[in-house]
Design a protein around this motif. Structure first.
Motif, PDB file in Angstrom:
ATOM      1  N   ALA A 189      -0.140  29.690 -21.469  1.00 35.78           N
ATOM      2  CA  ALA A 189      -1.420  30.326 -21.810  1.00 35.78           C
ATOM      3  C   ALA A 189      -2.335  30.342 -20.588  1.00 35.78           C
ATOM      4  CB  ALA A 189      -2.086  29.569 -22.965  1.00 35.78           C
ATOM      5  N   ARG A 190      -2.383  29.223 -19.871  1.00 30.89           N
ATOM      6  CA  ARG A 190      -3.250  29.150 -18.679  1.00 30.89           C
ATOM      7  C   ARG A 190      -2.762  30.106 -17.593  1.00 30.89           C
ATOM      8  NH1 ARG A 190      -7.040  25.509 -19.259  1.00 30.89           N
ATOM      9  NH2 ARG A 190      -6.585  23.734 -20.593  1.00 30.89           N
ATOM     10  N   LYS A 191      -1.454  30.096 -17.348  1.00 29.99           N
ATOM     11  CA  LYS A 191      -0.918  30.949 -16.289  1.00 29.99           C
ATOM     12  C   LYS A 191      -1.101  32.432 -16.613  1.00 29.99           C
ATOM     13  CE  LYS A 191       0.883  27.719 -13.574  1.00 29.99           C
ATOM     14  NZ  LYS A 191       0.504  27.543 -12.165  1.00 29.99           N
ATOM     15  N   SER A 192      -1.180  32.752 -17.910  1.00 30.03           N
ATOM     16  CA  SER A 192      -1.374  34.162 -18.270  1.00 30.03           C
ATOM     17  C   SER A 192      -2.850  34.538 -18.293  1.00 30.03           C
ATOM     18  CB  SER A 192      -0.699  34.469 -19.609  1.00 30.03           C
ATOM     19  OG  SER A 192      -1.292  33.687 -20.627  1.00 30.03           O
ATOM     20  N   GLY A 193      -3.716  33.574 -17.903  1.00 26.12           N
ATOM     21  CA  GLY A 193      -5.134  33.892 -17.711  1.00 26.12           C
ATOM     22  C   GLY A 193      -6.000  33.777 -18.946  1.00 26.12           C
TER      23      GLY A 193
ATOM     24  N   PRO B 238      -8.638  32.096 -21.597  1.00 24.30           N
ATOM     25  CA  PRO B 238      -9.760  31.163 -21.379  1.00 24.30           C
ATOM     26  C   PRO B 238      -9.343  29.721 -21.660  1.00 24.30           C
ATOM     27  CG  PRO B 238     -10.428  32.999 -22.786  1.00 24.30           C
ATOM     28  CD  PRO B 238      -8.937  33.106 -22.622  1.00 24.30           C
ATOM     29  N   SER B 239      -9.944  28.807 -20.891  1.00 26.36           N
ATOM     30  CA  SER B 239      -9.533  27.402 -20.948  1.00 26.36           C
ATOM     31  C   SER B 239      -9.609  26.820 -22.369  1.00 26.36           C
ATOM     32  CB  SER B 239     -10.411  26.585 -19.996  1.00 26.36           C
ATOM     33  OG  SER B 239      -9.972  25.265 -19.970  1.00 26.36           O
ATOM     34  N   GLU B 240     -10.676  27.148 -23.085  1.00 29.73           N
ATOM     35  CA  GLU B 240     -10.832  26.592 -24.443  1.00 29.73           C
ATOM     36  C   GLU B 240      -9.711  27.066 -25.352  1.00 29.73           C
ATOM     37  OE1 GLU B 240     -14.645  27.286 -26.153  1.00 29.73           O
ATOM     38  OE2 GLU B 240     -15.689  26.083 -24.647  1.00 29.73           O
ATOM     39  N   ARG B 241      -9.299  28.337 -25.158  1.00 29.57           N
ATOM     40  CA  ARG B 241      -8.213  28.888 -25.973  1.00 29.57           C
ATOM     41  C   ARG B 241      -6.893  28.161 -25.643  1.00 29.57           C
ATOM     42  NH1 ARG B 241      -8.644  31.503 -30.680  1.00 29.57           N
ATOM     43  NH2 ARG B 241      -6.727  32.633 -31.155  1.00 29.57           N
ATOM     44  N   CYS B 242      -6.712  27.864 -24.370  1.00 28.39           N
ATOM     45  CA  CYS B 242      -5.489  27.164 -23.947  1.00 28.39           C
ATOM     46  C   CYS B 242      -5.432  25.775 -24.588  1.00 28.39           C
ATOM     47  CB  CYS B 242      -5.449  27.033 -22.427  1.00 28.39           C
ATOM     48  SG  CYS B 242      -5.451  28.620 -21.582  1.00 28.39           S
ATOM     49  N   ASP B 243      -6.591  25.088 -24.598  1.00 26.66           N
ATOM     50  CA  ASP B 243      -6.652  23.766 -25.236  1.00 26.66           C
ATOM     51  C   ASP B 243      -6.308  23.883 -26.723  1.00 26.66           C
ATOM     52  OD1 ASP B 243      -7.356  22.526 -22.910  1.00 26.66           O
ATOM     53  OD2 ASP B 243      -9.509  22.616 -23.288  1.00 26.66           O
ATOM     54  N   LEU B 244      -6.828  24.950 -27.334  1.00 25.26           N
ATOM     55  CA  LEU B 244      -6.598  25.164 -28.764  1.00 25.26           C
ATOM     56  C   LEU B 244      -5.106  25.398 -29.045  1.00 25.26           C
ATOM     57  CD1 LEU B 244      -8.725  25.222 -30.974  1.00 25.26           C
ATOM     58  CD2 LEU B 244      -8.778  27.704 -30.812  1.00 25.26           C
TER      59      LEU B 244
ATOM     60  N   ALA C 214       2.210  43.499 -31.572  1.00 21.62           N
ATOM     61  CA  ALA C 214       1.817  43.232 -32.975  1.00 21.62           C
ATOM     62  C   ALA C 214       2.017  41.749 -33.282  1.00 21.62           C
ATOM     63  CB  ALA C 214       2.644  44.095 -33.929  1.00 21.62           C
ATOM     64  N   ILE C 215       2.854  41.092 -32.478  1.00 22.77           N
ATOM     65  CA  ILE C 215       3.030  39.636 -32.614  1.00 22.77           C
ATOM     66  C   ILE C 215       1.863  38.983 -31.870  1.00 22.77           C
ATOM     67  CG2 ILE C 215       4.574  37.680 -32.171  1.00 22.77           C
ATOM     68  CD1 ILE C 215       6.822  39.836 -31.653  1.00 22.77           C
ATOM     69  N   PRO C 216       1.098  38.114 -32.521  1.00 26.04           N
ATOM     70  CA  PRO C 216      -0.011  37.456 -31.815  1.00 26.04           C
ATOM     71  C   PRO C 216       0.495  36.753 -30.549  1.00 26.04           C
ATOM     72  CG  PRO C 216      -0.033  36.882 -34.141  1.00 26.04           C
ATOM     73  CD  PRO C 216       1.241  37.634 -33.891  1.00 26.04           C
ATOM     74  N   VAL C 217      -0.335  36.798 -29.501  1.00 26.05           N
ATOM     75  CA  VAL C 217       0.103  36.249 -28.215  1.00 26.05           C
ATOM     76  C   VAL C 217       0.469  34.767 -28.340  1.00 26.05           C
ATOM     77  CG1 VAL C 217      -2.270  35.706 -27.444  1.00 26.05           C
ATOM     78  CG2 VAL C 217      -0.481  36.089 -25.748  1.00 26.05           C
TER      79      VAL C 217
ATOM     80  N   ILE D  20       5.992  35.221 -16.298  1.00 27.22           N
ATOM     81  CA  ILE D  20       4.991  34.208 -15.917  1.00 27.22           C
ATOM     82  C   ILE D  20       5.576  32.810 -16.104  1.00 27.22           C
ATOM     83  CG2 ILE D  20       2.733  33.229 -16.524  1.00 27.22           C
ATOM     84  CD1 ILE D  20       1.907  36.098 -17.368  1.00 27.22           C
ATOM     85  N   PHE D  21       6.299  32.630 -17.209  1.00 24.50           N
ATOM     86  CA  PHE D  21       6.918  31.338 -17.501  1.00 24.50           C
ATOM     87  C   PHE D  21       7.912  30.963 -16.388  1.00 24.50           C
ATOM     88  CE2 PHE D  21       9.960  28.540 -19.729  1.00 24.50           C
ATOM     89  CZ  PHE D  21       9.086  27.631 -20.304  1.00 24.50           C
TER      90      PHE D  21
END
Ligand code: FE2
Length: 380
Positions: A210-214, A216-222, A302-305, A353-354
Motif C-alpha cells: 500500500a505504501r509503495k503504491s502511494g 496515504p499513510s493513515e490508509r496504509c496503517d488501516l 471493480a475489485i477494491p484496491v 510494485i510488489f
C-alpha cells in the motif's frame, strides 16, 4: 514561577520606605535626613559614591537622593550604575546647578526627578512621594506582567502535559486495538493452525505494498490493521473440510470458498473504518484481476484496491511458507509463479510494485520467521 515563590519579598520591596541620601556636604545630608525621618521615612546617609555603593550592597533602598557634584565618582556616574544594578531603587538627582542639559541627561538615564538647591522642605517631600508612587506603579506593572507570563507558562505546560498524555493514551489504544484484532484473527484461524507469523507477515506485506503504491499513510496503517481478518470467515467452515489434508472435492471447494462471503457478513455493517476495510478485504481477497476469482467474479478495478493488495500478499505468503499440502517455495520461485499470473490473477501494476519492493519484502519475510503451520488449509 519564581515570582510566586518570592511574593512576600516582592511585597516588602514595594512597601519599602528606606531612602539613601548621598551628598558630600554634611549639613545637606543631615537636613535631608531629618526632613525625611520626621515624615515617616527611614533615612541612611552616605558621604560619597563609594560609601553609597557599600550601603546599597548591604540592604535594599526604595530611593536614592544623589548629589551631582561630589569628589571622586560623580553623582551622575553613580546614578547610572545604580539604575542598572539596582532596578528597584528610584533615583532623584540633587544639585546646585540649574542646567536643563544636565536635567535632561538625568531624566534620559531613568532618574525620577531633579531637585535644585536650595530647596524647600515641601518641594523635596512632594518629589520624594511622587518618585515613590511612580516606582510602586512601575514595579506593580512589571510584577503583573511577570505574573501573567508565569500563568501563561504554567497553563501552557499543563496543556502540553495533557496533550502528551492524550497522545500516549491514543497510541496505547491504537496498539491494543491492533493487538486485539490480531489475536482474534489468530483465534479464528487457529482451527486450521495458521500461525501468528502468517498473520503478521501478511499484514505487513499488505502495508508495504500500500505504501509503495502511494496510498496515504493513515490508509496504509488501516490496511495493516484490518488485513489480519481476511480469513475470519473460516470460522464458519466445517472441520471435515477445513482440516482435510488431501485434495478437495468440487463440493468441498465450494464450501471453503464461502469463507470470503462469511467473513464479509461477520464484518459488514459497522461504521468503524477499520471494519469497513476488513470487510472489503475478507470479501475480495480471492477475486482475480481477470474476473475468474470468487465469490463475485469481480474484474479489474471493480475489485477494491485493498482486496487486490491482500490477494498478492496472501498468495506470496502461502507460496513462500510450508503448508501441509506443499513445501515452502523460494522467494524467487514464488515470484516467478506469481509473474506467470500477472494480469490474470493479480493486478499487474500492483504486482510490479510488489516485485520492485523485494528487498523490503525479504526483510519482513525474515523478521517474522516462517514457522511451519500444523495444517494451514488449502484455498481454491
Ligand atoms: Fe482466504
Amino acid at each position: 514561577m519564581t515570582l510566586l515563590l518570592d511574593r512576600p519579598n516582592q511585597q516588602a520591596l514595594l512597601d519599602l520606605k528606606r531612602i539613601l541620601i548621598v551628598d558630600d556636604e554634611e549639613p545637606i545630608r543631615r537636613l535631608l535626613g531629618y526632613m525625611l525621618q520626621t515624615n515617616g521615612y527611614e533615612a541612611v546617609l552616605a558621604s560619597n559614591s563609594h560609601d553609597a555603593r557599600q550601603k546599597l550592597e548591604k540592604q535594599p533602598f526604595a530611593l536614592m537622593l544623589c548629589d551631582v557634584n561630589m569628589p571622586g565618582e560623580s553623582g551622575m556616574d553613580l546614578a547610572r550604575n545604580i539604575l542598572s544594578k539596582h532596578p528597584h531603587t528610584a533615583v532623584i538627582m540633587v544639585t546646585g546647578l540649574d542646567s536643563s542639559l544636565l536635567a535632561n541627561t538625568a531624566i534620559d538615564m531613568g532618574t525620577f526627578g531633579y531637585i535644585i538647591k536650595p530647596f524647600e522642605c515641601n518641594e523635596v517631600l512632594i518629589d520624594v512621594a511622587n518618585a515613590l508612587r511612580r516606582r510602586r506603579l512601575e514595579m506593580e506593572n512589571r510584577l503583573h506582567r511577570e505574573n501573567l507570563q508565569d500563568i501563561v507558562q504554567t497553563k501552557t505546560l499543563a496543556l502540553q502535559q495533557a496533550l502528551e498524555w492524550l497522545e500516549l493514551r491514543t497510541e496505547e489504544l491504537q496498539l491494543s486495538r491492533e493487538e486485539t484484532i490480531q489475536r482474534l484473527a489468530i483465534a479464528a484461524e487457529f482451527r486450521d493452525s495458521a500461525t501468528s507469523q502468517h498473520i503478521q507477515r501478511m499484514s505487513h506485506y499488505c502495508e508495504l505494498l500500500a505504501r509503495k503504491s502511494g496510498m496515504p499513510s493513515e490508509r496504509c496503517d488501516l490496511i495493516r490493521t484490518a488485513s489480519p481478518m481476511h480469513d475470519i470467515g473460516k470460522i464458519g467452515t466445517p472441520d471435515h473440510v477445513l482440516l482435510k489434508p488431501g485434495k478437495f472435492t468440487p463440493e468441498e471447494f465450494t464450501i471453503i470458498s464461502q469463507h470470503a462471503e462469511i467473513g464479509f457478513r461477520i464484518l459488514d455493517g459497522s461504521n468503524a473504518e477499520i471494519l469497513k476495510v476488513a470487510a472489503a478485504i475478507a470479501w475480495t481477497h480471492h477475486e482475480r484481476w481477470n474476473g475468474s476469482g470468487y465469490p463475485r467474479q469481480l474484474k479489474g478495478t471493480a475489485i477494491p484496491v485493498e482486496g487486490r493488495i491482500a490477494a498478492i500478499a496472501d498468495t506470496f505468503d502461502a507460496l513462500t511458507t510450508q503448508r501441509v499440502y506443499k513445501p515452502a517455495f523460494s522467494i524467487d520461485h514464488s515470484i516467478d509463479l506469481m509473474s506467470q499470473h500477472r494480469g490474470e490473477h493479480f493486478d499487474p501494476e500492483l504486482l510490479d510494485i510488489f516485485i520492485a519492493s523485494l528487498d523490503d519484502i525479504k526483510i519482513i519475510h525474515d523478521q517474522y520467521g516462517t514457522q511451519s503451520p500444523r495444517g494451514t488449509t488449502q484455498e481454491p
